[in-house]
Scaffold this active site. Sequence first.
Site, PDB file in Angstrom:
ATOM      1  N   HIS A  66      -0.298  10.753  -1.756  1.00  0.00           N
ATOM      2  CA  HIS A  66      -1.637  10.419  -1.290  1.00  0.00           C
ATOM      3  C   HIS A  66      -2.542  11.619  -1.093  1.00  0.00           C
ATOM      4  CE1 HIS A  66      -4.801   9.487   1.672  1.00  0.00           C
ATOM      5  NE2 HIS A  66      -4.883   8.372   0.974  1.00  0.00           N
ATOM      6  N   HIS A 116       0.829  -1.208   0.000  1.00  0.00           N
ATOM      7  CA  HIS A 116       0.000   0.000   0.000  1.00  0.00           C
ATOM      8  C   HIS A 116       0.860   1.254   0.000  1.00  0.00           C
ATOM      9  CE1 HIS A 116      -2.766   2.819   2.395  1.00  0.00           C
ATOM     10  NE2 HIS A 116      -3.361   2.646   1.232  1.00  0.00           N
TER      11      HIS A 116
END
Length: 296
Positions: A89, A47
């Site tokens: 992100h 991730h």
Amino acid sequence: MSVRTATTSTAAAVLGAGALLLPAAQPQETATTLPSDRRASPVVVAHRGASGYAPENTLAAADAAKALGIEWVENDVHRTRDGVLVVLHDTDLKRTTNAEEVFPDRAPWAVEDFTAAEIAKLDAGSWFGKQYAGAGVPTLAQFVNRLERNRQKLLLEIKSPASYPGIERDILRVLRQEGWLDRSHVRDRLVIQSFGADSVKKVHALRPDITTGFLGTPPVADLPGYAAFTDQINPSHTTIDADYVAAVQRLKGPHGKRLRVNTWTVNDAANAAKVHAYGVDGIITNYPDVVRDATR
Ligand code: G3P
Ligand code: CA
């Protein structure tokens, strides 16, 4: 609950080559009757890279996944003011770079307010650890080139697509330029996902051959609608149970294969074992080694 019949090849994969020597009369097992420790291991996805061990969404995080033997890497893609796709992100640069220090007058430091040249000046590694000082915010092109060098695979998330009209075409253009839309990449090494259903639909309409994923947990009654444009339903692990996973997996997606479920973000052995028992196809994690060990 639906029953997925385990095929001979699935059973062989689960049980090893010796399974092929089982007598023909052996009763066939089904996914729902297999004890959890005999299910096929889920695919493990790093991730934002192996972000438990290296700064998220950097080339170092992709390398950290590679060092652990992990093929699949997830990332998040945004667009700069001058139209360059970059990997990080948040919609702003504050948390994972030194933007506040380098550009003190540019609050709120939104990615879309900065040029690629400005973002290239930032340090995206020091916040995580001194040894990563100088790690940059990669462009999407740089990121896929590193994955290529590492022989890795990409689960690409289109972040906040409503903020970046046309980003789907931009992403496909970069992927094509970098050699990631040829047959072998599209077949085996690329999935594009988003929380935005419209964005996933656009990718599917532009390139129906690409595997797509929807991030979220749509109600079971709505799943057939999603199956028209997405191959994967990728929900938070806190929102699912075995029945939900089975409900997704009983449907076929746009490529005629059953829908797959990759759940996130599972960072400990107990939760990894739990979602493995639910029958998920993949687990997205900051600690891929922990999840791999817990699901073998
Ligand atoms: O890939 C799933 C996961 O990344 C979605 O959540 O916030 O980490 O992008 P987030
Ligand atoms: Ca993500």
